[in-house]
Write a protein that holds these residues in place. Structure first.
Motif, short mmCIF file in Angstrom:
data_model
loop_
_atom_site.label_atom_id
_atom_site.label_comp_id
_atom_site.label_asym_id
_atom_site.label_seq_id
_atom_site.Cartn_x
_atom_site.Cartn_y
_atom_site.Cartn_z
N ALA A 192 0.93 -1.84 -0.15
CA ALA A 192 0.37 0.14 0.65
C ALA A 192 0.89 0.97 0.06
O ALA A 192 0.53 2.32 -0.95
N ALA A 193 1.85 1.39 0.60
CA ALA A 193 2.81 2.20 0.71
C ALA A 193 3.29 3.15 -0.21
O ALA A 193 3.84 4.07 -0.88
N ARG A 194 3.74 1.83 -1.34
CA ARG A 194 4.41 2.00 -2.33
C ARG A 194 3.76 2.20 -3.13
O ARG A 194 4.44 3.39 -4.51
N ASN A 195 2.56 1.54 -3.49
CA ASN A 195 2.25 1.60 -4.66
C ASN A 195 0.06 1.82 -4.84
O ASN A 195 -0.17 1.87 -6.04
N GLY A 196 -0.47 1.62 -3.39
CA GLY A 196 -2.09 1.37 -3.73
C GLY A 196 -2.52 2.86 -3.45
O GLY A 196 -1.87 3.66 -2.53
N ALA A 197 -3.15 2.91 -4.84
CA ALA A 197 -3.96 4.22 -4.94
C ALA A 197 -5.17 3.67 -5.70
O ALA A 197 -5.29 2.68 -6.69
N ILE A 198 -6.49 3.78 -4.64
CA ILE A 198 -7.52 3.35 -5.75
C ILE A 198 -7.74 5.11 -6.37
O ILE A 198 -7.78 5.90 -5.00
N THR A 199 -8.49 4.85 -7.24
CA THR A 199 -8.53 7.25 -7.44
C THR A 199 -9.96 7.22 -8.60
O THR A 199 -9.79 5.21 -9.03
N ILE A 200 -10.72 7.83 -8.71
CA ILE A 200 -11.75 8.06 -9.07
C ILE A 200 -11.72 8.64 -10.06
O ILE A 200 -11.12 10.57 -10.09
N ALA A 201 -12.23 8.37 -11.28
CA ALA A 201 -12.85 9.53 -12.51
C ALA A 201 -13.92 9.66 -12.54
O ALA A 201 -14.95 7.87 -12.96
N GLY A 217 -16.89 9.24 -11.55
CA GLY A 217 -17.82 7.95 -10.61
C GLY A 217 -16.59 6.94 -10.65
O GLY A 217 -17.80 6.80 -9.51
N ALA A 218 -15.98 6.45 -11.60
CA ALA A 218 -16.19 5.00 -11.14
C ALA A 218 -14.73 4.86 -11.04
O ALA A 218 -13.94 5.86 -10.61
N VAL A 219 -13.84 3.99 -10.38
CA VAL A 219 -12.58 3.47 -10.32
C VAL A 219 -12.01 3.28 -11.02
O VAL A 219 -11.63 2.41 -12.23
N GLU A 220 -10.45 3.65 -11.36
CA GLU A 220 -9.65 4.00 -12.43
C GLU A 220 -8.74 2.65 -12.66
O GLU A 220 -8.28 2.17 -13.57
N PHE A 269 -4.15 -6.13 -11.13
CA PHE A 269 -2.68 -5.84 -10.47
C PHE A 269 -1.76 -5.18 -11.46
O PHE A 269 -0.77 -4.03 -11.01
N PRO A 270 -1.35 -4.33 -12.79
CA PRO A 270 -1.07 -3.74 -12.93
C PRO A 270 -1.01 -2.04 -12.56
O PRO A 270 -0.16 -1.79 -12.73
N ASP A 271 -2.48 -1.66 -12.93
CA ASP A 271 -2.11 -0.80 -11.99
C ASP A 271 -2.23 -0.80 -11.16
O ASP A 271 -3.13 0.46 -10.25
#
Lengths: 740, 150
Positions: free
Chosen positions: A656-665, A667-670, A674-676
């Motif tokens: 999570a610290a190195r790579n983890g981010a769920i972002t919203i565009a 209204g939906a998860v981008e 596992f690649p992103d």
């Protein structure tokens, strides 16, 4: 009432060794009901959770799920000691999802006795009573389902339940033997699954006594063993489940097989809260194996004779969605909403000590804003469930963190009485909070699919993409700190304004004794569903507070370890953990250029975890080379199993610290797979060293507290190596440059 | 369309599309569920099986492409009792939830066949499977022990 119910003890030893006793309702027919529900030939329940067979085999019936944490071995270790068992006779198995095995009996016990349950059990009660009250017909005081969460199995069920139940069972076995021999119980002793009478040299195996023993009432005050006499607790006993997890035998939810099974794949509205406007199911009706296209309120499901056929068919559909206003939301906008809220007037203060305004006016204010992103759980086994609706009855197979609650949930989803619902709780390929109550969208869709196509079992499996895009995420939250240092460099004022999704976070309260403190929260709701992610709010407040303290140490010109030592001078357990981690990591010893150490300490779930991370920053990025963790949970039941949990927590936190981010565009998860949403793999796995401590009177949790110190320890090391202070996560994607 | 498969020494004629993924054929047609679904795009390795001794990711392998080849699953390597890799996994108490471990063990087994004493770097380069429980330190320890035995 009093004549028809007996009491069973559920309690725990206090610091002084005296018993704090609680009572659970123990109807006189309880043993008969337990036996009828869950015994094989030759088995006999003696007390709650403990079955003894003719051949002295002792089976501990665990009212939790197996999501990999090793409790199906550690809880039997606790039972074996109190019961004077022979380890080779110990077994464990999953409790059926029945009220008789509700682990809320622990809370009932305290409630009936007028005592206050430990805080973490209250939390379970608060979270689940509401749900149960809404969904299940319950006795007047309600009951808690079978939650596995909050790092509570050993410190809750084990300490307050199983240990005591086993000690009571041992006394009942002695009574049964003494009665047969017609001797005083004081002349009898137990060892290795036997009751012995030394004077006559006679002995009985537990199996010979079980049926008679079960007729006695469990004592409300069985004598618990002192820690010094434990034979199994504290030993690195091999886990029961591992042999069947190395050869493919272990069955998970996704492995459910029933005759005539069909398979289903789903596409859910990408925008949370969106609705299905229309879909042309005819497009796939000629596909091989496709049985039915089902339009749900917010999803479309294809049922086929094989999974890949269902998956491929649903992928080719072109559903139209009604997104509403949520369809325009972006991560940038959510972040802006949080910033605005911190500058607004809706903050509610829950810690207000001293006079922070006056203290802040006396010196240079150090201010910083921190933020962490949404995170997905991404367990290796994507969420799934099998359901069959036939002749007015529903049968469901799934891995969840609450078997009994899931049964009630499915009944509600199907509009059936709970008695018409059978729920098979399976093992699961990881959970980390994903399979907790409130996050059962996979059960909802499986049940609705089964109801739409009655008569056949249907296994609904989320693709990885659906799993990642329809999770209940670790919230995206923000904290704004202000502090002022005194002449000794230590903070005299600490102000933390933070955003939250729902309620104030106790984990925002800090370990450090700072005279003027003000901690306030503001609720910023969004349309993104959120839930408990391994270590919950400690995962962000640990990062925020422990990185900001590092900033203060730097501002004061002090070594980060010395600074924390000074702040924790009156807390010997915390100091002990901090010092152990620092010593074992070689704090202060030279490192190659570009490499540095960072330290952090977080208490959560009643355990203290201190970590030192050794991090190399080079042109090729950030490499975490070594992590040393000192961990004090008061009592170590299985050092091997606990070490596993802490190693896993560190790696989970590092991903999570190195790579983890769920972002919203829009209204939906981008992110989708596992690649992103990348994970740590072997190549990036640091050397990990865990040092277990056992001080203090309270027993702490094992599954989660290893997570929170990792991110701040790593980011503090990056600062030590480069002078770049990271106040947001993940690390990758941020510019890290060597400062002056 | 019938595809003739050799799985764990047994021949199966399966009536499936040429491009059906080997993973799902193994799981749904042959009912061998030890091989797991994790990502569907050959990223995580939970679906690893051996084809002619090589570790491959079965979730993206069209079944027709392995017709006639020797396919081995976790059930196949376990048929004669625990292998040295599995014994090391038990001794080092590697699995937690265990879901990824079939794939891990298949990947490590294939590596050790060609390189009985891999370094940490060789292990990491060859075994890129994901484990969310974080069993990597113990995998590394178990492989170090196996490598020491050569």
């Amino acid at each position: 009432m009093a004549t028809t119910r007996r009491m069973v003890l559920l309690g725990g030893a206090t610091a002084a060794g005296a018993l704090v006793v609680g009572y659970a309702l123990w109807p006189s027919d309880r043993i008969a009901r337990l036996n009828a529900l869950d015994t094989a030939d030759g088995e006999q329940f003696v007390t709650n959770w403990i079955k003894i067979a003719n051949d002295d085999t002792i089976t501990v019936v665990i009212p939790h799920c197996d999501m990999g944490t090793g409790i199906f071995t550690s809880l039997p270790q606790m039972v074996a000691d109190e019961l004077d068992a022979d380890w080779s006779k110990m077994r464990s198995e999953q409790a059926p999802p029945d009220k008789l095995f509700a682990n809320g009996a622990l809370v009932e016990a305290f409630a009936l006795n007028g005592a206050k349950p430990p805080a973490f059990l209250q939390g379970l009660a608060d979270n689940t009573f509401r749900f149960v009250a809404a969904n299940v017909s319950v006795p007047p005081i309600g009951y808690i389902p079978q939650i596995t969460g909050g790092s509570s199995a050993v410190r809750g069920t084990g300490i307050y339940g199983m240990r005591v139940s086993a000690a009571a069972a041992r006394e009942m076995l002695i009574k049964a033997a003494a009665a047969r021999w017609n001797v005083p119980v004081e002349e009898c002793s137990t060892a290795e699954c036997k009751v012995m009478h030394e004077a006559s040299g006679k002995s009985f195996g537990y199996g010979e006594l079980a049926a008679e023993a079960a007729k006695y009432s469990p004592s409300p005050t069985p004598k618990l063993k002192p820690k010094e006499s434990y034979k199994y607790v504290g030993k690195p006993v091999q886990r029961f489940d591992i042999p069947r997890k190395v050869d493919g035998r272990n069955k998970y939810s996704i492995d459910t097989q029933t005759p005539d099974m069909l398979y289903a794949a789903i596409r859910i509205s990408p925008v949370f809260g969106g609705k299905l406007k229309s879909v042309n199911g005819d497009a796939v009706k000629g596909n091989r194996g496709v049985e039915k296209v089902i339009s749900l309120d917010d999803a479309v499901v294809v049922v086929a004779d094989r999974y890949w056929r269902a998956r491929d068919a649903v992928a080719t559909l072109a559903p139209a969605w009604e997104n509403g206003a949520n369809g325009k939301v972006t991560s940038a906008e959510i972040t802006q909403r949080r910033r605005d809220a911190l500058n607004g007037t809706s903050l509610k203060t829950d810690v207000d000590e001293g006079d922070t305004a006056a203290a802040l006016a006396k010196g240079k204010v150090i201010e910083a804003i921190y933020e962490v992103p949404y995170l997905s759980h991404a367990p290796m086994e994507p969420v799934n469930a099998t359901a069959c609706f036939k002749d007015g009855k529903l049968e469901v197979w799934a891995g969840t963190q609450d078997g009994l609650g899931s049964r009630a949930f499915c009944a509600e989803a199907a509009g059936l009485d709970i008695e018409n619902v059978t729920f098979h709780l399976t093992d699961m390929g990881g959970a980390f909070g994903r399979r907790l109550p409130g996050q059962y969208n996979f059960l909802t869709y499986a049940v609705k699919t089964a109801m739409a196509l009655p008569g056949k079992p249907i296994k609904l499996i989320f693709t990885r993409e659906e799993d990642m895009q329809h999770d209940f995420y670790r919230p995206n939250v923000m904290s704004r700190f202000k502090a002022v240092l005194g002449e000794d460099g230590l903070p005299t004022a600490w102000v933390n304004d933070y955003t939250t999704d729902d309620t104030a976070n106790p984990q925002a309260h800090i370990l450090y004794g700072i005279p003027n403190q003000k901690i306030s929260a503001v609720v910023v709701p969004t349309h993104v569903p959120t839930g408990a992610w391994r270590s919950v709010e400690a995962s962000w407040h640990g990062f925020f507070a422990e990185t900001f303290v590092d900033e203060l140490a730097h501002a004061a010109g002090k070594d980060p370890l010395e600074y924390r030592r000074a702040l924790l001078k009156d807390k010997p357990r915390h100091l002990g953990a901090l010092n152990t981690a620092a010593e074992k990591a070689g704090w202060g010893t030279p490192l190659p250029p570009g490499t540095a150490r960072g330290i952090a300490i977080v208490e959560s779930f009643d355990s203290i975890a201190a970590q030192v991370a050794e991090v190399e920053v080079s042109d090729s990025g950030v490499k975490v080379k070594r992590v040393v963790c000192a961990y004090d949970c008061g009592l170590v039941v299985n050092p091997s199993g606990l070490t596993q949990q802490i190693e896993g927590a560190i790696i989970f936190a590092l991903s999570a610290a190195r790579n983890g981010a769920i972002t919203i565009a829009d209204g939906a998860v981008e992110q989708s797979n596992f690649p992103d949403y990348e994970m740590i793999r072997l190549a990036d796995c640091p050397e990990i060293e865990v040092h277990l401590l056992e001080t203090g009177d309270r027993v702490g949790g094992g599954g989660e507290p290893g997570v929170p110190p990792l991110a701040p320890a790593v980011c503090n090391a990056i600062f030590a190596a480069t002078g770049t202070r990271l106040r947001t996560l993940p690390i990758n994607g941020q510019t890290i440059t060597k400062q002056g | 369309m019938t595809v003739r498969l050799s799985v764990n020494g047994e021949t199966h004629d399966v009536d499936v599309e040429d491009d059906a993924p080997l993973l799902w054929v193994i799981r749904d047609e042959l009912k061998l569920t030890g091989t797991k679904f994790g990502c569907g795009i050959a990223q995580c390795g939970a679906c690893t099986v051996h084809v002619d001794g090589q570790a491959i990711r079965s979730c993206i392998t069209p079944v027709a492409s392995v017709a006639g080849k020797k396919i081995t699953t976790i059930e196949g390597i376990s048929a004669g009792g625990p292998t040295p890799v599995q014994e090391a996994w038990i001794e080092h108490q590697v699995p937690q939830c265990g879901y990824c471990q079939s794939g891990m063990i298949m990947a490590v087994t294939a590596l050790l066949k060609t390189n009985p004493s891999p370094t940490d770097e060789e292990l990491a380069a060859s075994v890129t499977n994901i484990c969310r429980c974080g069993t990597y330190p113990r995998i590394r320890e178990a492989v170090r022990a196996l490598a020491a035995k050569g």
